[in-house]
Design a protein around this motif. Structure first.
Motif, mmCIF file in Angstrom:
data_model
loop_
_atom_site.group_PDB
_atom_site.id
_atom_site.type_symbol
_atom_site.label_atom_id
_atom_site.label_comp_id
_atom_site.label_asym_id
_atom_site.label_seq_id
_atom_site.Cartn_x
_atom_site.Cartn_y
_atom_site.Cartn_z
ATOM 1 N N GLY A 153 40.271 36.604 40.356
ATOM 2 C CA GLY A 153 39.186 35.725 40.755
ATOM 3 C C GLY A 153 37.845 36.330 40.392
ATOM 4 O O GLY A 153 37.586 36.661 39.229
ATOM 5 N N ASP A 154 36.953 36.480 41.366
ATOM 6 C CA ASP A 154 35.640 37.099 41.125
ATOM 7 C C ASP A 154 35.834 38.563 40.724
ATOM 8 O O ASP A 154 36.543 39.315 41.412
ATOM 9 C CB ASP A 154 34.773 37.045 42.387
ATOM 10 C CG ASP A 154 34.480 35.621 42.844
ATOM 11 O OD1 ASP A 154 34.776 34.678 42.083
ATOM 12 O OD2 ASP A 154 33.963 35.450 43.958
ATOM 13 N N ILE A 155 35.199 38.962 39.632
ATOM 14 C CA ILE A 155 35.369 40.326 39.113
ATOM 15 C C ILE A 155 34.054 40.797 38.511
ATOM 16 O O ILE A 155 33.173 39.994 38.199
ATOM 17 C CB ILE A 155 36.456 40.387 38.013
ATOM 18 C CG1 ILE A 155 36.180 39.329 36.934
ATOM 19 C CG2 ILE A 155 37.852 40.235 38.600
ATOM 20 C CD1 ILE A 155 37.076 39.413 35.735
ATOM 21 N N PRO A 156 33.878 42.108 38.322
ATOM 22 C CA PRO A 156 32.722 42.580 37.563
ATOM 23 C C PRO A 156 32.808 42.065 36.128
ATOM 24 O O PRO A 156 33.853 42.205 35.477
ATOM 25 C CB PRO A 156 32.859 44.110 37.602
ATOM 26 C CG PRO A 156 33.770 44.393 38.747
ATOM 27 C CD PRO A 156 34.707 43.221 38.826
ATOM 28 N N TYR A 157 31.732 41.462 35.644
ATOM 29 C CA TYR A 157 31.696 40.943 34.276
ATOM 30 C C TYR A 157 30.646 41.728 33.505
ATOM 31 O O TYR A 157 29.451 41.615 33.757
ATOM 32 C CB TYR A 157 31.360 39.452 34.268
ATOM 33 C CG TYR A 157 31.433 38.826 32.892
ATOM 34 C CD1 TYR A 157 32.662 38.476 32.344
ATOM 35 C CD2 TYR A 157 30.283 38.605 32.148
ATOM 36 C CE1 TYR A 157 32.746 37.918 31.077
ATOM 37 C CE2 TYR A 157 30.353 38.041 30.879
ATOM 38 C CZ TYR A 157 31.578 37.696 30.348
ATOM 39 O OH TYR A 157 31.656 37.145 29.091
#
Length: 505
Positions: A153-157
């Motif tokens: 899901g939400d991750i460091p990009y």
């Protein structure tokens, strides 16, 4: 292509991911001293692809996680490591050793791609020539983020070259929808600049980028765009030198895959060659039969085995079943025995058919099938037909065009045997009935190819798949928690900005 992928020295760049952020980068070279020619840029891009052909990524950790998380595969050898059982049984925590291996390797791949992208401007060469190479890096970054975002899901990009670990030491998570936007942007660039064909399927082409765009759009339920991208590939199959292979078995024969037309992107292993983790492939042994002496490279380990219902529910007249499953083994004395006696010949085996796609024809391989010469197909033309079919059915329920795409695969599965099975799908199905048919076709056609978990997740099939009547009942499955994996706990300790972890961990 294979050899320089494996031997490329990844330390040539300031190569930092999201792991061990307190450590200093090693092997730093000033970009301007390395990026002088298009060949230098290609070497950097090859580093990204080399990072995929490692034990911590495609060679075991990521692929085994995907196998075990789905409902087509289960744990065979109960003496295997606890971290694998946790993934399979939905009991994993944020200290799971599978995740803690492929997470940093993913960001290492991304880091190398970012270096190539950020420094392409240093190359004094024809713009189209440079862009055709840097487009490979855009694809590598998109490919890696596509796995990460579906798993976490939400991750460091991170979309820039990192030269100082401090630059990302306090990075925050990027919302899932924004990660998808970055993936789509990268794939659109790749589609624009990549050539129609490459000398090796281990390098992405224009069709590869379009096929992955179709997959991404299907995942985010943008069905018109998914259909358009898939049909772009299908309608240009001659231009892109694509075809369904006549023999399904050839797709999983390490001695044949390099010359096939169905693969759109492969992750290549050389065979009996590794440099540290690079080239280290354990997919064949973890799926092979414990105690089997059929192959000269030795017995497997019976770690990931098919759920028994997979075998029982799969009609034996479908040629894909024979290719996908091994039901017999051979002792060192030459005695052939059926799967119902596997436990009699090895304490660690289990009385189930085993996955055959990787262990049966591992090519040039070491002990137990380690370090195979497989070219692992991450996307093949058959899947493009399935993406088009599913998307068209969502746009126009019961689409005749969707039915025709599924029937292309069923025709291949009959292998010209004269059998009527699998029977063609008939026109006139409702949208719901055709959707179920297509999803079941994906499960059969792409069985054990590391796709099933993503289908369960995007379609929210978990309660059905892991319920009492599912292929692999798992009482611990919790739909409010288990569609996402936990972010690695050590990363959250190092960087509290990544908190909170995913729900339930």
């Amino acid at each position: 292509m294979k050899k320089y992928k494996i031997t490329f020295f990844l330390a040539l760049l300031a190569f930092v991911g999201c792991s061990d952020l307190e450590e200093n980068p090693v092997g730093i070279l000033a970009p301007e001293s390395f990026f002088k020619t298009t060949a230098d840029l290609q070497a950097a891009v090859n580093g990204s692809f080399a990072g995929m052909s490692t034990e911590s990524y495609w060679g075991r950790k990521l692929t085994l996680t995907l196998l075990l998380r789905g409902d087509l595969a289960d744990i065979g050898d109960q003496g295997t490591s606890g971290r694998r059982k946790e993934v399979n049984g939905f009991t994993m925590g944020d200290d799971n050793g599978m995740v803690s291996a492929f997470w940093p390797q993913s960001y290492a791949i991304i880091g190398t791609a970012n270096q190539a992208i950020s420094n392409a401007g240093l190359i004094n060469d024809d713009e189209a020539k440079v862009n055709a190479v840097v487009a490979q890096a855009y694809f590598a970054r998109a490919f890696t983020y596509y796995h990460l975002v579906r798993l976490f899901g939400d991750i460091p990009y991170i979309d820039f070259a990192v030269s100082d670990a401090a630059d990302i030491a306090e990075i925050s998570k990027t919302p899932e929808n924004e990660v998808y936007e970055g993936i789509i942007s990268d794939l659109e660039f790749a589609k624009q600049w990549l050539p129609d064909t490459q000398g090796s399927r281990a390098l992405p082409s224009k069709a590869t980028a379009a096929a992955y765009l179709a997959s991404v759009y299907l995942t985010i339920a943008d069905y018109p765009k998914a259909a358009a991208e898939a049909q772009f590939v299908i309608n240009n199959e001659s231009r892109f030198d694509l075809a369904l292979e006549s023999d399904f078995q050839d797709l999983f024969n390490a001695d044949k895959t390099e010359g096939l037309r169905e693969p759109l992107f492969t992750i290549d292993y050389v065979g009996q060659t590794r440099v540290n983790s690079y080239g280290q492939d354990y997919v064949a042994p973890v799926t092979g039969i414990r105690g089997d002496a059929t192959h000269e490279y030795g017995e497997g380990w019976s770690v990931a085995v098919p759920s028994l219902k997979v075998y029982q529910n799969w009609d034996g007249k479908d040629y894909r079943k024979a290719v996908s499953l091994d039901t017999t083994a051979t002792t060192k004395g030459g005695v052939v025995y059926p799967y119902t006696q596997f436990e009699d010949y090895s304490d660690a085996a289990v009385n189930r058919p085993h996955i055959a796609k990787y262990y049966r024809y591992a090519g040039l391989a070491g002990n137990n099938g380690r370090e195979s010469s497989h070219n692992y197909i991450t996307m093949r033309y058959a899947e493009v037909f399935l993406i088009a079919a599913e998307a068209l059915n969502e746009v126009n329920g019961g689409s005749s065009e969707a039915v025709a795409y599924v029937n292309k695969l069923r025709e291949r599965a009959r292998m010209g045997s004269g059998s009527l099975y699998p029977m063609d799908v008939q026109d006139g199905l409702s949208q719901d009935a055709l959707r179920e048919t297509i999803i079941n076709e994906r499960a059969i056609e792409l069985a054990f190819e590391f796709k099933r978990w993503y289908d369960i997740k995007r379609l929210k099939l978990g309660n059905e798949a892991f319920g009492p009547n599912g292929l692999e009942p798992q009482s611990n499955f919790d739909a409010s928690r288990d569609y996402l994996l936990p972010l690695p706990g050590p990363e959250l300790v190092r960087n509290p900005n990544l908190l909170p972890n995913n729900t339930g961990y």
